[in-house]
Design an enzyme around this catalytic site. Structure first.
Site, PDB file in Angstrom:
ATOM      1  CG  ASP A  66      16.044  72.363  52.510  1.00  0.00           C
ATOM      2  OD1 ASP A  66      17.126  72.673  53.038  1.00  0.00           O
ATOM      3  OD2 ASP A  66      14.984  72.288  53.142  1.00  0.00           O
ATOM      4  CG  ASP A 120      16.161  74.109  56.664  1.00  0.00           C
ATOM      5  OD1 ASP A 120      16.530  74.227  55.476  1.00  0.00           O
ATOM      6  OD2 ASP A 120      16.177  73.027  57.292  1.00  0.00           O
ATOM      7  CG  ASP A 134      20.958  70.139  52.463  1.00  0.00           C
ATOM      8  OD1 ASP A 134      20.253  69.197  52.875  1.00  0.00           O
ATOM      9  OD2 ASP A 134      20.783  71.320  52.806  1.00  0.00           O
ATOM     10  CG  ASP A 165      20.069  71.892  56.467  1.00  0.00           C
ATOM     11  OD1 ASP A 165      19.728  72.447  55.407  1.00  0.00           O
ATOM     12  OD2 ASP A 165      19.499  70.907  56.948  1.00  0.00           O
TER      13      ASP A 165
END
Lengths: 70, 199
Positions: B66, B91, B69, B87
């Site tokens: 995470d 999340d 990226d 993203d």
């Protein structure tokens, strides 16, 4: 007529509380470090029994320290 | 240098090599995001089973993906608006999965009080990102409040590794409520023209 900002009207103890509520400090600053330390102190020093922690028991670090006292 | 700055620099050191390797291998950042989410689901499962240390280890692995990226996207020149959107959505999914794991654990232990604490913390976690996203469609920026995702994830890891998840949940709950309230106040303040404090 412009209003006086609330930050200038508060006494120091209340200003600290206000700053926590209206948090606008960046990471890796001194206030951020202080907040992190306060959080870690709460997490590690508060006895799990006080919070009724479902997965931990005992008085934690405080209990261990007080048990060492004469 | 501050304490948190030093900790960040130490952890960033090995990550640079991983980022370079991902760029060299041509791994697309959106794939890294997806892998991170899948690993986070395993962490949620470990939390639900009460295996906190295992959950902590898996969370470290998941959040490695995470974290890198976005960096890989910039380094490889593959950053895109969709990547940012993807993203953000993933999340939220990861966050909710972790809370769901804890809710399952506390429900199986028949602790309705902590089911509620985790559920309310989960609600304010979602509101934390929603208030900012919605506010920034109206005002320039709404970066107010302490409890954002990196803080939340590090706290989850600390709670898992040291078996202090109850205290961590209380911290996340209280600071998320303050963050949401602060963002609502900031947005009202900006929209009503009272811009005495920049955020």
């Amino acid at each position: 007529m412009s209003r006086v900002p609330i930050e200038r009207r508060l006494p120091l103890p209340l200003l600290a509380v206000w700053r926590i509520f209206y948090w606008n400090y960046e990471r890796t600053t001194i206030p951020y470090d202080l907040m992190v330390m306060a959080i870690l102190a709460f997490v590690w020093l508060t006895p799990p029994d006080w919070l009724g922690d479902p997965t931990a028991r005992g008085l934690g670090l405080i209990g261990w320290l007080t048990s060492r006292l004469p | 240098m501050t304490l948190t700055g030093a900790v960040g620099a130490i952890f960033m050191f090995p990550l640079r090599g991983i980022i370079r390797a991902c760029v060299a291998l041509g791994i697309h950042p959106n794939v890294l995001t997806l892998i991170g989410v899948c690993i986070n689901l395993a962490a949620a499962w470990a939390l639900a089973r009460g295996r906190f240390v295992l959950a902590g280890v898996i969370m470290v692995a998941a959040n490695l993906f995470d974290f890198i990226d976005g960096k890989v996207a910039h380094a490889s020149g593959t950053a895109s608006e969709f990547g940012g959107f993807w993203d953000s959505v993933m999340d939220r999914f990861s966050d909710l999965a972790l809370f769901l794991g804890l809710i399952y654990l506390y429900a199986s232990l028949q602790r309705a009080d902590y089911v509620m604490v985790a559920a309310v913390a989960m609600i304010f976690t979602v509101l934390t990102s929603y208030t900012r996203a919605r506010a920034e469609s109206l005002i320039d920026t709404c970066k107010v409040g302490f409890m954002e995702r990196p803080e939340r994830i590090v706290l989850f890891m600390i709670g898992a590794f040291t078996n202090r998840m109850a205290a961590v949940l209380w911290v996340i709950l209280v600071l998320s409520v303050l963050t949401v309230a602060g963002r609502i106040y900031h947005t009202w303040r900006e929209l009503s023209g009272d811009r005495s404090v920049p955020a």
